[in-house]
Design a protein around this motif. Structure first.
Motif, PDB file in Angstrom:
ATOM      1  N   ALA A   1      78.715  27.542  52.433  1.00  0.00           N
ATOM      2  CA  ALA A   1      78.027  26.356  52.958  1.00  0.00           C
ATOM      3  C   ALA A   1      76.556  26.373  52.586  1.00  0.00           C
ATOM      4  N   ARG A   2      75.924  27.533  52.641  1.00  0.00           N
ATOM      5  CA  ARG A   2      74.497  27.610  52.287  1.00  0.00           C
ATOM      6  C   ARG A   2      74.282  27.288  50.812  1.00  0.00           C
ATOM      7  N   ARG A   3      75.184  27.761  49.959  1.00  0.00           N
ATOM      8  CA  ARG A   3      75.054  27.454  48.526  1.00  0.00           C
ATOM      9  C   ARG A   3      75.228  25.956  48.271  1.00  0.00           C
ATOM     10  N   LEU A   4      76.168  25.331  48.956  1.00  0.00           N
ATOM     11  CA  LEU A   4      76.363  23.893  48.799  1.00  0.00           C
ATOM     12  C   LEU A   4      75.159  23.113  49.330  1.00  0.00           C
ATOM     13  N   LEU A   5      74.597  23.590  50.420  1.00  0.00           N
ATOM     14  CA  LEU A   5      73.420  22.917  50.988  1.00  0.00           C
ATOM     15  C   LEU A   5      72.253  22.900  50.014  1.00  0.00           C
ATOM     16  N   ARG A   6      72.075  23.985  49.279  1.00  0.00           N
ATOM     17  CA  ARG A   6      70.968  24.039  48.319  1.00  0.00           C
ATOM     18  C   ARG A   6      71.123  23.007  47.206  1.00  0.00           C
ATOM     19  N   ARG A   7      72.345  22.560  46.971  1.00  0.00           N
ATOM     20  CA  ARG A   7      72.577  21.557  45.924  1.00  0.00           C
ATOM     21  C   ARG A   7      72.395  20.127  46.427  1.00  0.00           C
ATOM     22  N   ILE A   8      72.429  19.934  47.732  1.00  0.00           N
ATOM     23  CA  ILE A   8      72.412  18.569  48.260  1.00  0.00           C
ATOM     24  C   ILE A   8      71.045  17.916  48.128  1.00  0.00           C
ATOM     25  N   GLU A   9      69.977  18.631  48.426  1.00  0.00           N
ATOM     26  CA  GLU A   9      68.649  18.001  48.415  1.00  0.00           C
ATOM     27  C   GLU A   9      68.296  17.409  47.046  1.00  0.00           C
ATOM     28  N   PRO A  10      68.488  18.155  45.947  1.00  0.00           N
ATOM     29  CA  PRO A  10      68.225  17.538  44.631  1.00  0.00           C
ATOM     30  C   PRO A  10      69.111  16.323  44.358  1.00  0.00           C
ATOM     31  N   LEU A  11      70.351  16.350  44.851  1.00  0.00           N
ATOM     32  CA  LEU A  11      71.239  15.212  44.652  1.00  0.00           C
ATOM     33  C   LEU A  11      70.762  13.995  45.440  1.00  0.00           C
ATOM     34  N   LEU A  12      70.263  14.218  46.645  1.00  0.00           N
ATOM     35  CA  LEU A  12      69.722  13.106  47.429  1.00  0.00           C
ATOM     36  C   LEU A  12      68.487  12.519  46.750  1.00  0.00           C
ATOM     37  N   ALA A  13      67.644  13.377  46.207  1.00  0.00           N
ATOM     38  CA  ALA A  13      66.457  12.896  45.502  1.00  0.00           C
ATOM     39  C   ALA A  13      66.853  12.077  44.272  1.00  0.00           C
ATOM     40  N   GLU A  14      67.879  12.541  43.554  1.00  0.00           N
ATOM     41  CA  GLU A  14      68.325  11.798  42.379  1.00  0.00           C
ATOM     42  C   GLU A  14      69.009  10.488  42.772  1.00  0.00           C
ATOM     43  N   GLN A  15      69.693  10.495  43.915  1.00  0.00           N
ATOM     44  CA  GLN A  15      70.293   9.247  44.403  1.00  0.00           C
ATOM     45  C   GLN A  15      69.205   8.193  44.636  1.00  0.00           C
ATOM     46  N   ARG A  16      68.105   8.615  45.230  1.00  0.00           N
ATOM     47  CA  ARG A  16      66.987   7.685  45.445  1.00  0.00           C
ATOM     48  C   ARG A  16      66.419   7.198  44.106  1.00  0.00           C
ATOM     49  N   ALA A  17      66.228   8.124  43.189  1.00  0.00           N
ATOM     50  CA  ALA A  17      65.630   7.766  41.900  1.00  0.00           C
ATOM     51  C   ALA A  17      66.523   6.795  41.129  1.00  0.00           C
ATOM     52  N   CYS A  18      67.827   7.065  41.106  1.00  0.00           N
ATOM     53  CA  CYS A  18      68.745   6.186  40.377  1.00  0.00           C
ATOM     54  C   CYS A  18      68.819   4.810  41.030  1.00  0.00           C
ATOM     55  N   TRP A  19      68.836   4.780  42.342  1.00  0.00           N
ATOM     56  CA  TRP A  19      68.859   3.494  43.048  1.00  0.00           C
ATOM     57  C   TRP A  19      67.669   2.635  42.639  1.00  0.00           C
ATOM     58  N   LEU A  20      66.483   3.219  42.644  1.00  0.00           N
ATOM     59  CA  LEU A  20      65.255   2.459  42.400  1.00  0.00           C
ATOM     60  C   LEU A  20      65.078   2.075  40.932  1.00  0.00           C
ATOM     61  N   LEU A  21      65.899   2.617  40.037  1.00  0.00           N
ATOM     62  CA  LEU A  21      65.851   2.180  38.647  1.00  0.00           C
ATOM     63  C   LEU A  21      66.310   0.730  38.488  1.00  0.00           C
ATOM     64  N   ARG A  22      67.161   0.277  39.414  1.00  0.00           N
ATOM     65  CA  ARG A  22      67.727  -1.066  39.292  1.00  0.00           C
ATOM     66  C   ARG A  22      67.485  -1.957  40.510  1.00  0.00           C
TER      67      ARG A  22
END
Length: 224
Positions: free
Chosen positions: A177-198
């Motif tokens: 769970a801790r390893r998966l958690l470390r991957r979530i924050e960058p994915l959330l940041a990229e979700q925001r970035a991709c959303w705002l592209l369009r």
């Protein structure tokens, strides 16, 4: 009597449409438009070729195949669900609607190989459409989300080796769970970035909130 084809990216239980990039819908729009215009002429339409040649203008003719393969991943996992997929259920957990079973290790391995191949093809693609680079970034992000979901699904199997039922099956080991958690924050940041592209910011917080449910679940598992 006139008929109609309705394409919907969302469901009543899993509002994953809040997280889908617009390019994820390109394949369904092409196919829906084709068969609504002429079913007999387009029943066996090569969707990947149309996407490459008419939509994405990909000189390498790779990105259309990426979109169609990603669209079939739910079927490759061999866990039939109504209006959902194991990947969606892993990313957007809902205790009220547990999936009936988990994919086998063999199917998750095959899907992981498909996702890795999609990532390689995205790197080699050469789209010349106006939004080609945006589509590439969106699909890289979609692949990363799917890879995270696969590892969430794999967690219970690594621990038990069998298909567990019930709401506790995804808790896994705290280290996982801790390893998966470390991957979530960058994915959330990229979700925001991709959303705002369009798009404008309206709805963005709802999109992030959908993924937050998995984060909270993993936080609980990491401290179990």
């Amino acid at each position: 009597m006139a008929g109609a084809i309705i394409l919907r990216p969302t469901g009543k239980k899993l509002r994953s449409g809040h997280c889908d990039a617009p390019s994820v819908a390109y394949g369904p729009v092409v196919f829906g438009g084709g068969v609504s215009w002429s079913l007999e002429a387009n029943r066996d339409l090569d969707i990947a070729a149309v996407l490459d040649d008419r939509v994405l203008l990909d000189r390498a003719r790779l990105m259309g195949g990426v979109l169609t393969r990603l669209g079939r991943v739910y079927r490759d996992l061999d866990v039939p669900l109504l209006n959902a997929s194991p990947i969606a259920r892993a990313l957007f957990p809902d205790p009220a609607v547990p999936p009936p079973s988990l994919p086998t290790p063999g199917t998750t391995d095959r899907v992981a190989a498909t996702l890795a191949a999609c990532r390689e093809d995205l790197a080699a693609a050469d789209p010349t459409a106006a939004d080609g680079d945006v589509v590439r970034r969106e699909l890289h992000h979609a692949v990363a989300l799917a890879e995270l979901a696969l590892d969430v699904l794999r967690g219970p199997r690594r621990r038990t080796g069998r298909r567990r039922q019930g709401p506790r099956r995804r808790r896994g080991r705290p280290g996982d769970a801790r390893r998966l958690l470390r991957r979530i924050e960058p994915l959330l940041a990229e979700q925001r970035a991709c959303w705002l592209l369009r798009s404008r910011p309206g709805g963005l917080d709802d999109s992030i909130r959908e993924l937050d449910r998995l984060r909270h679940q993993l936080i609980g598992a990491a401290h179990a």
